[in-house]
Design a protein around this motif. Structure first.
Motif, PDB file in Angstrom:
ATOM      1  N   GLN A  28       0.747  -1.191  -0.014  1.00  0.00           N
ATOM      2  CA  GLN A  28      -0.168   0.060  -0.138  1.00  0.00           C
ATOM      3  C   GLN A  28       0.836   1.211   0.038  1.00  0.00           C
ATOM      4  OE1 GLN A  28      -3.877   0.058   0.126  1.00  0.00           O
ATOM      5  NE2 GLN A  28      -2.927  -1.718  -0.949  1.00  0.00           N
ATOM      6  N   LYS A  29       2.023   1.183  -0.798  1.00  0.00           N
ATOM      7  CA  LYS A  29       2.772   2.122  -0.897  1.00  0.00           C
ATOM      8  C   LYS A  29       3.299   2.276  -2.435  1.00  0.00           C
ATOM      9  CE  LYS A  29       4.696   2.189   3.777  1.00  0.00           C
ATOM     10  NZ  LYS A  29       5.889   1.866   4.591  1.00  0.00           N
ATOM     11  N   LEU A  30       4.083   3.316  -2.743  1.00  0.00           N
ATOM     12  CA  LEU A  30       4.997   3.500  -4.013  1.00  0.00           C
ATOM     13  C   LEU A  30       6.030   2.510  -3.617  1.00  0.00           C
ATOM     14  CD1 LEU A  30       4.518   7.029  -5.140  1.00  0.00           C
ATOM     15  CD2 LEU A  30       3.058   4.928  -5.708  1.00  0.00           C
ATOM     16  N   ALA A  31       6.448   1.802  -4.769  1.00  0.00           N
ATOM     17  CA  ALA A  31       7.675   0.596  -4.488  1.00  0.00           C
ATOM     18  C   ALA A  31       8.340   1.055  -5.638  1.00  0.00           C
ATOM     19  CB  ALA A  31       7.112  -0.631  -3.909  1.00  0.00           C
ATOM     20  N   CYS A  32       9.686   0.767  -5.378  1.00  0.00           N
ATOM     21  CA  CYS A  32      10.730   0.757  -6.695  1.00  0.00           C
ATOM     22  C   CYS A  32      11.303  -0.630  -6.949  1.00  0.00           C
ATOM     23  CB  CYS A  32      11.992   1.427  -6.280  1.00  0.00           C
ATOM     24  SG  CYS A  32      13.174   1.512  -7.637  1.00  0.00           S
ATOM     25  N   ASP A  33      10.853  -1.318  -8.066  1.00  0.00           N
ATOM     26  CA  ASP A  33      11.172  -2.624  -8.388  1.00  0.00           C
ATOM     27  C   ASP A  33      12.866  -2.735  -8.469  1.00  0.00           C
ATOM     28  OD1 ASP A  33       8.580  -3.590  -8.386  1.00  0.00           O
ATOM     29  OD2 ASP A  33       8.578  -3.242 -10.369  1.00  0.00           O
ATOM     30  N   GLU A  39       7.723   4.548  -0.755  1.00  0.00           N
ATOM     31  CA  GLU A  39       7.407   5.848  -0.461  1.00  0.00           C
ATOM     32  C   GLU A  39       5.984   6.125  -0.009  1.00  0.00           C
ATOM     33  OE1 GLU A  39       8.635   8.787  -3.219  1.00  0.00           O
ATOM     34  OE2 GLU A  39      10.651   8.254  -3.542  1.00  0.00           O
ATOM     35  N   ASP A  40       5.441   6.634   1.023  1.00  0.00           N
ATOM     36  CA  ASP A  40       4.199   6.577   1.410  1.00  0.00           C
ATOM     37  C   ASP A  40       3.482   7.472   0.413  1.00  0.00           C
ATOM     38  OD1 ASP A  40       4.325   4.744   3.830  1.00  0.00           O
ATOM     39  OD2 ASP A  40       5.026   6.387   4.825  1.00  0.00           O
ATOM     40  N   ILE A  41       2.025   7.100   0.432  1.00  0.00           N
ATOM     41  CA  ILE A  41       1.274   8.082  -0.473  1.00  0.00           C
ATOM     42  C   ILE A  41       0.554   9.188   0.411  1.00  0.00           C
ATOM     43  CG2 ILE A  41      -0.790   8.044  -1.869  1.00  0.00           C
ATOM     44  CD1 ILE A  41       0.122   5.809  -3.349  1.00  0.00           C
ATOM     45  N   GLY A  42       0.137   8.672   1.554  1.00  0.00           N
ATOM     46  CA  GLY A  42      -0.565   9.354   2.322  1.00  0.00           C
ATOM     47  C   GLY A  42      -2.077   9.703   1.760  1.00  0.00           C
ATOM     48  N   PHE A  43      -2.921   8.738   2.079  1.00  0.00           N
ATOM     49  CA  PHE A  43      -4.207   8.512   1.621  1.00  0.00           C
ATOM     50  C   PHE A  43      -5.085   9.519   2.442  1.00  0.00           C
ATOM     51  CE2 PHE A  43      -2.997   3.920   0.779  1.00  0.00           C
ATOM     52  CZ  PHE A  43      -2.697   4.172  -0.491  1.00  0.00           C
ATOM     53  N   VAL A 116     -10.823   6.698  -5.711  1.00  0.00           N
ATOM     54  CA  VAL A 116     -10.340   5.403  -6.293  1.00  0.00           C
ATOM     55  C   VAL A 116     -10.120   4.478  -5.136  1.00  0.00           C
ATOM     56  CG1 VAL A 116      -7.750   6.220  -5.871  1.00  0.00           C
ATOM     57  CG2 VAL A 116      -8.229   4.271  -7.537  1.00  0.00           C
ATOM     58  N   LEU A 117     -10.256   2.980  -5.320  1.00  0.00           N
ATOM     59  CA  LEU A 117     -10.053   2.037  -4.214  1.00  0.00           C
ATOM     60  C   LEU A 117      -8.921   1.300  -4.534  1.00  0.00           C
ATOM     61  CD1 LEU A 117     -11.294   0.597  -1.940  1.00  0.00           C
ATOM     62  CD2 LEU A 117     -12.739  -0.941  -3.494  1.00  0.00           C
ATOM     63  N   PRO A 118      -7.802   1.384  -3.842  1.00  0.00           N
ATOM     64  CA  PRO A 118      -6.292   0.966  -4.278  1.00  0.00           C
ATOM     65  C   PRO A 118      -6.564  -0.677  -4.337  1.00  0.00           C
ATOM     66  CG  PRO A 118      -6.208   2.669  -2.591  1.00  0.00           C
ATOM     67  CD  PRO A 118      -7.719   2.319  -2.634  1.00  0.00           C
ATOM     68  N   PHE A 119      -5.776  -1.312  -5.243  1.00  0.00           N
ATOM     69  CA  PHE A 119      -5.864  -2.629  -5.178  1.00  0.00           C
ATOM     70  C   PHE A 119      -5.129  -3.177  -3.913  1.00  0.00           C
ATOM     71  CE2 PHE A 119      -6.160  -2.739  -9.863  1.00  0.00           C
ATOM     72  CZ  PHE A 119      -6.477  -4.075 -10.003  1.00  0.00           C
ATOM     73  N   ARG A 120      -5.640  -4.132  -3.425  1.00  0.00           N
ATOM     74  CA  ARG A 120      -5.195  -4.754  -2.176  1.00  0.00           C
ATOM     75  C   ARG A 120      -4.655  -6.250  -2.450  1.00  0.00           C
ATOM     76  NH1 ARG A 120      -5.521  -1.920   2.105  1.00  0.00           N
ATOM     77  NH2 ARG A 120      -7.089  -0.312   2.384  1.00  0.00           N
ATOM     78  N   GLU A 241     -13.741   2.052   1.792  1.00  0.00           N
ATOM     79  CA  GLU A 241     -12.324   2.220   1.884  1.00  0.00           C
ATOM     80  C   GLU A 241     -11.764   2.941   0.592  1.00  0.00           C
ATOM     81  OE1 GLU A 241     -10.379  -1.637   1.729  1.00  0.00           O
ATOM     82  OE2 GLU A 241     -11.279  -2.453   3.973  1.00  0.00           O
ATOM     83  N   ILE A 242     -12.585   3.590  -0.011  1.00  0.00           N
ATOM     84  CA  ILE A 242     -12.485   4.421  -1.043  1.00  0.00           C
ATOM     85  C   ILE A 242     -11.560   5.733  -0.373  1.00  0.00           C
ATOM     86  CG2 ILE A 242     -13.208   6.052  -2.996  1.00  0.00           C
ATOM     87  CD1 ILE A 242     -15.293   4.147  -3.483  1.00  0.00           C
ATOM     88  N   VAL A 243     -10.472   6.012  -1.425  1.00  0.00           N
ATOM     89  CA  VAL A 243      -9.800   7.334  -1.064  1.00  0.00           C
ATOM     90  C   VAL A 243      -9.750   8.233  -2.084  1.00  0.00           C
ATOM     91  CG1 VAL A 243      -8.208   6.036   0.343  1.00  0.00           C
ATOM     92  CG2 VAL A 243      -7.495   6.361  -1.913  1.00  0.00           C
ATOM     93  N   ASP A 244      -9.207   9.469  -1.534  1.00  0.00           N
ATOM     94  CA  ASP A 244      -9.177  10.467  -2.801  1.00  0.00           C
ATOM     95  C   ASP A 244      -8.454  10.012  -3.971  1.00  0.00           C
ATOM     96  OD1 ASP A 244     -10.869  12.314  -1.187  1.00  0.00           O
ATOM     97  OD2 ASP A 244      -9.109  13.055  -0.327  1.00  0.00           O
ATOM     98  N   TYR A 245      -9.016  10.463  -5.169  1.00  0.00           N
ATOM     99  CA  TYR A 245      -8.314   9.911  -6.308  1.00  0.00           C
ATOM    100  C   TYR A 245      -6.870  10.722  -6.084  1.00  0.00           C
ATOM    101  CZ  TYR A 245      -6.938  10.409 -11.361  1.00  0.00           C
ATOM    102  OH  TYR A 245      -6.139  10.174 -12.354  1.00  0.00           O
ATOM    103  N   ASP A 246      -5.771  10.035  -6.501  1.00  0.00           N
ATOM    104  CA  ASP A 246      -4.543  10.213  -6.525  1.00  0.00           C
ATOM    105  C   ASP A 246      -3.892   9.632  -7.790  1.00  0.00           C
ATOM    106  OD1 ASP A 246      -1.675  10.591  -6.500  1.00  0.00           O
ATOM    107  OD2 ASP A 246      -1.933  11.115  -3.918  1.00  0.00           O
TER     108      ASP A 246
END
Length: 365
Positions: A28-33, A39-43, A116-120, A241-246
């Motif tokens: 539930q974060k931005l991740a670098c492959d 990095e946190d998004i801060g929903f 948007v409802l983020p993928f879980r 669980e929907i959060v603001d569109y980002d």
């Protein structure tokens, strides 16, 4: 409102190595492959505002809602439209599986998603759900789990509209109540016997009903509505669980553009409300049976939101035939097609016939 360019949607360089970040369903974060940095998004949930909508307007114009510009890819094979990353040289359509060369994308002005409802569910988790589901049917071939070859697995944000409305209904009709009277009749042997025959006593009634309909969900994907039964089963989301569109939440995922517009979806929502009010008023009318029920419904305080919900769109091949299924990206609920074993069906039919013959034999004794 300032429009969002594609660079805003798809460019989020890693602060450690500069590689492109992606949204991780597991973290539930931005991740670098590349380097593993996160990095946190801060929903947030501060912008999930309703937009006013007048259901009575026949030819609805584009409402005064936030809009954005996106790059659109139209599949050359099936016509499905999705938002894409312009620097990807080739694309695989999530709907028909065809391989496409990324053309010059066109810009289209759209109503911006409010939430948007983020993928879980990650790809690995969706794959595990598939392996469990595909062999979880007694009527399926015994070798289905081992023989099913996954052909396509796409995590995609699907466009939806939500509608709110206050309904006020007035109704009138006749409620019928059964009663029975003794009647003299002749039986098969010519003898006079008494039977209880049913009659109906009718009673006129009227009343009012009101209800608030909150977040009525209407899918805005015309391609997926062709699989209506599977879609409904897989589209049971917890909208809390929907959060603001980002746009960063879309990084690394595909997102379809709505192909069923606001007007058409609003009409569908209105029809659903009318049907529910009809049913609710019928319940108020009561009785054992009914006739001449008339319901007049007026709607007020109608609003809408545009949201994106997560769905894994998948297919697999068994014995040379393609089967499709869907996995809810939030809950993991699966719905789709599974082949059936001919000999198991025959065995089930034979067992039913033997059971019927057994009861017929008992009846003759």
């Amino acid at each position: 409102m300032q429009s969002l360019e594609l660079a805003d949607l798809f460019r989020a360089p890693c602060k450690t190595c500069g590689a492109q970040l992606k949204f991780s369903a597991e973290k539930q974060k931005l991740a670098c492959d590349h380097c593993g940095n996160t990095e946190d998004i801060g929903f947030t949930r501060n912008k999930l505002q309703e937009n006013p909508l007048d259901f009575k307007v026949e030819n609805r114009q584009l409402p005064n809602a936030p809009t954005e510009e996106k790059r659109i890819f139209a599949c050359q094979n099936c016509g499905a439209k999705t938002t894409v990353n312009y620097d990807v040289p080739t694309l695989t359509c999530a709907f028909c599986g065809s391989k496409n060369v990324n053309p010059e994308a066109q810009k289209t002005r759209l109503i911006e998603p409010a939430g948007v409802l983020p993928f879980r569910l990650s790809k690995e988790q969706a794959l595990q759900r598939f392996k469990t589901w595909v062999g979880d049917s007694w009527l399926a071939p015994s070798d289905l789990k081992a023989g099913a070859a996954l052909d396509n697995l796409h995590g995609m944000y699907i466009p939806f509209w939500t509608f709110d409305a206050q309904a006020h209904s007035s109704w009138e009709g006749d409620a019928g109540f059964y009663y029975y009277v003794p009647v003299q009749v002749r039986d098969a042997n010519g003898r006079t016997v008494t039977q209880q025959q049913q009659r109906v006593r009718w009673e006129y009634r009227n009343g009012r009903h009101q209800a608030f309909y909150d977040d009525m969900l209407e899918m805005a994907s015309r391609k997926l509505t062709q699989q209506e039964n599977h879609v409904q089963e897989a589209s049971r989301y917890d909208l809390k669980e929907i959060v603001d569109y980002d746009p960063r939440i879309l990084l690394g995922w595909e997102a379809e553009v709505y192909s069923i517009d606001l007007n058409e979806s609003a009409r569908k929502a209105e029809e659903q409300i009318q049907e529910r009010e009809q049913s609710a008023c019928a319940s108020q009318l009561g009785g054992d049976t009914q006739r001449n029920l008339r319901v007049q419904t007026e709607l007020s305080n109608q609003t809408f939101k545009h949201i994106l919900l997560p769905l894994w769109i998948c297919s697999y091949v068994y014995n040379g035939k393609l089967y499709r299924f869907l996995v809810n990206g939030q809950t993991g609920q699966i719905a789709g097609e599974r082949p059936k074993s001919a000999w198991k069906i025959a065995l089930l039919v034979l067992a039913f016939i033997l059971l019927v013959l057994f009861f017929m034999y008992l009846g003759k004794k």
